[in-house]
Design a protein around this motif. Structure first.
Motif, PDB file in Angstrom:
ATOM      1  N   UNK A   1       0.840  -1.200   0.000  1.00 32.32           N
ATOM      2  CA  UNK A   1       0.000   0.000   0.000  1.00 32.32           C
ATOM      3  C   UNK A   1       0.873   1.247   0.000  1.00 32.32           C
ATOM      4  N   UNK A   2       0.625   2.122  -0.950  1.00 32.48           N
ATOM      5  CA  UNK A   2       1.382   3.360  -1.060  1.00 32.48           C
ATOM      6  C   UNK A   2       0.660   4.528  -0.387  1.00 32.48           C
ATOM      7  N   UNK A   3      -0.660   4.530  -0.479  1.00 34.31           N
ATOM      8  CA  UNK A   3      -1.444   5.650   0.046  1.00 34.31           C
ATOM      9  C   UNK A   3      -2.296   5.200   1.220  1.00 34.31           C
ATOM     10  N   UNK A   4      -2.248   5.962   2.290  1.00 28.86           N
ATOM     11  CA  UNK A   4      -3.076   5.704   3.467  1.00 28.86           C
ATOM     12  C   UNK A   4      -4.041   6.869   3.626  1.00 28.86           C
ATOM     13  N   UNK A   5      -5.331   6.566   3.595  1.00 32.43           N
ATOM     14  CA  UNK A   5      -6.345   7.603   3.667  1.00 32.43           C
ATOM     15  C   UNK A   5      -6.227   8.380   4.979  1.00 32.43           C
TER      16      UNK A   5
ATOM     17  N   UNK B   1      -7.215   7.317   8.852  1.00 30.03           N
ATOM     18  CA  UNK B   1      -6.192   7.260   9.895  1.00 30.03           C
ATOM     19  C   UNK B   1      -6.556   8.148  11.076  1.00 30.03           C
ATOM     20  N   UNK B   2      -7.120   9.330  10.780  1.00 28.41           N
ATOM     21  CA  UNK B   2      -7.508  10.253  11.856  1.00 28.41           C
ATOM     22  C   UNK B   2      -8.598   9.632  12.721  1.00 28.41           C
ATOM     23  N   UNK B   3      -9.548   8.941  12.085  1.00 24.31           N
ATOM     24  CA  UNK B   3     -10.622   8.290  12.824  1.00 24.31           C
ATOM     25  C   UNK B   3     -10.070   7.174  13.710  1.00 24.31           C
ATOM     26  N   UNK B   4      -9.120   6.419  13.161  1.00 22.07           N
ATOM     27  CA  UNK B   4      -8.516   5.341  13.941  1.00 22.07           C
ATOM     28  C   UNK B   4      -7.688   5.917  15.086  1.00 22.07           C
ATOM     29  N   UNK B   5      -6.982   7.027  14.839  1.00 21.11           N
ATOM     30  CA  UNK B   5      -6.188   7.669  15.888  1.00 21.11           C
ATOM     31  C   UNK B   5      -7.087   8.135  17.028  1.00 21.11           C
ATOM     32  N   UNK B   6      -8.250   8.673  16.682  1.00 19.78           N
ATOM     33  CA  UNK B   6      -9.198   9.122  17.715  1.00 19.78           C
ATOM     34  C   UNK B   6      -9.664   7.941  18.560  1.00 19.78           C
ATOM     35  N   UNK B   7      -9.942   6.809  17.892  1.00 23.58           N
ATOM     36  CA  UNK B   7     -10.373   5.610  18.613  1.00 23.58           C
ATOM     37  C   UNK B   7      -9.264   5.120  19.548  1.00 23.58           C
ATOM     38  N   UNK B   8      -8.015   5.192  19.079  1.00 23.30           N
ATOM     39  CA  UNK B   8      -6.886   4.746  19.899  1.00 23.30           C
ATOM     40  C   UNK B   8      -6.713   5.653  21.110  1.00 23.30           C
ATOM     41  N   UNK B   9      -6.931   6.966  20.936  1.00 25.91           N
ATOM     42  CA  UNK B   9      -6.856   7.891  22.071  1.00 25.91           C
ATOM     43  C   UNK B   9      -7.892   7.537  23.126  1.00 25.91           C
ATOM     44  N   UNK B  10      -9.079   7.146  22.665  1.00 21.10           N
ATOM     45  CA  UNK B  10     -10.176   6.851  23.590  1.00 21.10           C
ATOM     46  C   UNK B  10     -10.030   5.477  24.247  1.00 21.10           C
TER      47      UNK B  10
ATOM     48  N   UNK C   1       0.308  -4.488  10.449  1.00 22.52           N
ATOM     49  CA  UNK C   1      -0.293  -3.479  11.318  1.00 22.52           C
ATOM     50  C   UNK C   1       0.165  -2.056  11.057  1.00 22.52           C
ATOM     51  N   UNK C   2       0.521  -1.727   9.810  1.00 23.17           N
ATOM     52  CA  UNK C   2       1.053  -0.386   9.556  1.00 23.17           C
ATOM     53  C   UNK C   2       0.009   0.704   9.783  1.00 23.17           C
ATOM     54  N   UNK C   3      -1.256   0.455   9.449  1.00 25.57           N
ATOM     55  CA  UNK C   3      -2.299   1.469   9.699  1.00 25.57           C
ATOM     56  C   UNK C   3      -2.401   1.762  11.192  1.00 25.57           C
ATOM     57  N   UNK C   4      -2.347   0.712  12.010  1.00 27.32           N
ATOM     58  CA  UNK C   4      -2.430   0.899  13.464  1.00 27.32           C
ATOM     59  C   UNK C   4      -1.204   1.647  13.977  1.00 27.32           C
ATOM     60  N   UNK C   5      -0.038   1.319  13.435  1.00 23.18           N
ATOM     61  CA  UNK C   5       1.204   1.992  13.847  1.00 23.18           C
ATOM     62  C   UNK C   5       1.153   3.465  13.491  1.00 23.18           C
TER      63      UNK C   5
ATOM     64  N   UNK D   1       0.881   6.734  16.160  1.00 27.72           N
ATOM     65  CA  UNK D   1       1.777   7.889  16.135  1.00 27.72           C
ATOM     66  C   UNK D   1       0.961   9.186  16.116  1.00 27.72           C
ATOM     67  N   UNK D   2      -0.105   9.201  15.314  1.00 28.27           N
ATOM     68  CA  UNK D   2      -0.983  10.379  15.262  1.00 28.27           C
ATOM     69  C   UNK D   2      -1.629  10.631  16.627  1.00 28.27           C
ATOM     70  N   UNK D   3      -1.932   9.538  17.309  1.00 31.69           N
ATOM     71  CA  UNK D   3      -2.587   9.660  18.619  1.00 31.69           C
ATOM     72  C   UNK D   3      -1.617  10.071  19.717  1.00 31.69           C
ATOM     73  N   UNK D   4      -0.317  10.121  19.405  1.00 28.70           N
ATOM     74  CA  UNK D   4       0.670  10.560  20.378  1.00 28.70           C
ATOM     75  C   UNK D   4       1.205   9.473  21.279  1.00 28.70           C
ATOM     76  N   UNK D   5       0.979   8.206  20.929  1.00 27.27           N
ATOM     77  CA  UNK D   5       1.507   7.110  21.750  1.00 27.27           C
ATOM     78  C   UNK D   5       3.030   7.036  21.615  1.00 27.27           C
ATOM     79  N   UNK D   6       3.702   6.740  22.725  1.00 27.37           N
ATOM     80  CA  UNK D   6       5.157   6.593  22.721  1.00 27.37           C
ATOM     81  C   UNK D   6       5.579   5.127  22.665  1.00 27.37           C
ATOM     82  N   UNK D   7       4.727   4.258  23.181  1.00 27.07           N
ATOM     83  CA  UNK D   7       4.976   2.814  23.097  1.00 27.07           C
ATOM     84  C   UNK D   7       3.696   2.138  22.612  1.00 27.07           C
ATOM     85  N   UNK D   8       3.845   1.020  21.936  1.00 23.78           N
ATOM     86  CA  UNK D   8       2.666   0.273  21.476  1.00 23.78           C
ATOM     87  C   UNK D   8       2.887  -1.212  21.733  1.00 23.78           C
ATOM     88  N   UNK D   9       1.797  -1.956  21.945  1.00 23.38           N
ATOM     89  CA  UNK D   9       1.918  -3.406  22.128  1.00 23.38           C
ATOM     90  C   UNK D   9       2.284  -4.066  20.816  1.00 23.38           C
TER      91      UNK D   9
END
Length: 288
Positions: A40-44, A48-57, A80-84, A88-96
């Motif tokens: 995948x070259x392009x990530x919508x 990604x913003x919607x997923x980042x918001x979900x990760x913040x919550x 898991x590149x979309x999640x990664x 990052x957008x959500x501001x996480x410093x570490x991820x599982x």
């Protein structure tokens, strides 16, 4: 090459990784780099913003899968590149993350199956992924079709789309043109004709069937209402064409020769001729 089929599903492949490690660990997000075989070259950005918001919550519920790069303390994503990216957008410093050992060929397979099964690749990305598996790992179209659970003709058609001019491929990548709409363009002689008709498809919202009709009529619209017999013959042409992954034309004689005719299959080079010959030979053996 790993003999596991991609068609098994990403869940089973992730299960293998969990079985190898038995645990999930937290990893510094900045120590992880993308999978170099990511098709995948392009990530919508909106997605990604919607997923980042979900990760913040809710946090990152499903871990990514990584492999260690030597003894450097750095990692490469396997899946898991979309999640990664969203983390990052959500501001996480570490991820599982699940850490597992994967060879380069399996890395390419994992990236492909994740995108095919979770978020469809556009036709150009999919074709490039198949071509990479052929060029880098020597897989034939037949082997690729077995591993991704697609027909050989489907894989061949995705690869053929890569022959289109860059402007047409950009329309495919952006979603303005579908693979079905673009495939008939391959029958046109020049890039200029392909680009011109591709622009018309986007402007007028032409269906794949309408595009084929325009090409048969020399670039013009519908000339006459087709008879049921011609519609039937057209359906047969399309069916055979999908089977061999190339353009097929059937011509029926008239008058006293009405019981005779010809079937022609187009090919552009020796490789394509050999591919078609192999398919026909294989079907001949199957019918014996």
């Amino acid at each position: 090459m790993n003999k596991k089929k991609l068609g098994r599903g990403l869940g089973e492949l992730l299960g293998d990784a969990l079985e190898e490690t038995g645990r999930v660990m937290d990893i510094d997000i900045d120590s992880i780099s993308p999978n170099p075989w990511q098709p995948r070259r392009d990530f919508d950005e909106e997605s990604l913003a919607a997923l980042a918001h979900s990760i913040k919550e809710n946090g990152l519920i499903q871990p990514v899968v990584v492999r260690q790069k030597g003894n450097t303390g750095a990692y490469e994503l396997v899946a898991g590149e979309r999640r990664w990216r969203a983390a990052r957008l959500a501001g996480l410093h570490v991820i599982p993350a699940i850490t597992a050992s994967y060879e380069d060929d399996h890395m390419a397979e994992m990236a492909l199956v994740e995108n095919l099964q979770r978020e469809n690749l556009n036709p150009v990305e999919e074709g490039l992924a198949y071509r990479k598996l052929m060029e880098d790992y020597g897989l034939t179209q037949e082997k690729i079709s077995e591993r991704v659970g697609k027909s050989r003709s489907y894989v061949a058609n995705m690869l053929r789309l890569l022959q289109l001019p860059e402007e047409v491929k950009n329309l495919l990548s952006s979603g303005k043109l579908t693979g079905g709409q673009a495939r008939p363009l391959l029958a046109l002689a020049s890039d200029a004709e392909k680009i011109q008709l591709a622009r018309r498809i986007v402007k007028e919202g032409l269906s794949a069937r309408k595009v084929e009709e325009i090409i048969r009529n020399g670039g013009k619209g519908k000339k006459e209402t087709p008879s049921p017999a011609s519609e039937y013959m057209k359906a047969i042409e399309e069916k055979i064409g999908l089977s061999v992954g190339s353009r097929v034309r059937i011509r029926i004689g008239r008058g006293k020769n009405a019981h005779k005719g010809t079937i022609s299959i187009s090919f552009r080079n020796d490789e394509e001729f050999q591919r078609i010959a192999d398919i026909l030979n294989q079907k001949s053996h199957e019918n014996r």
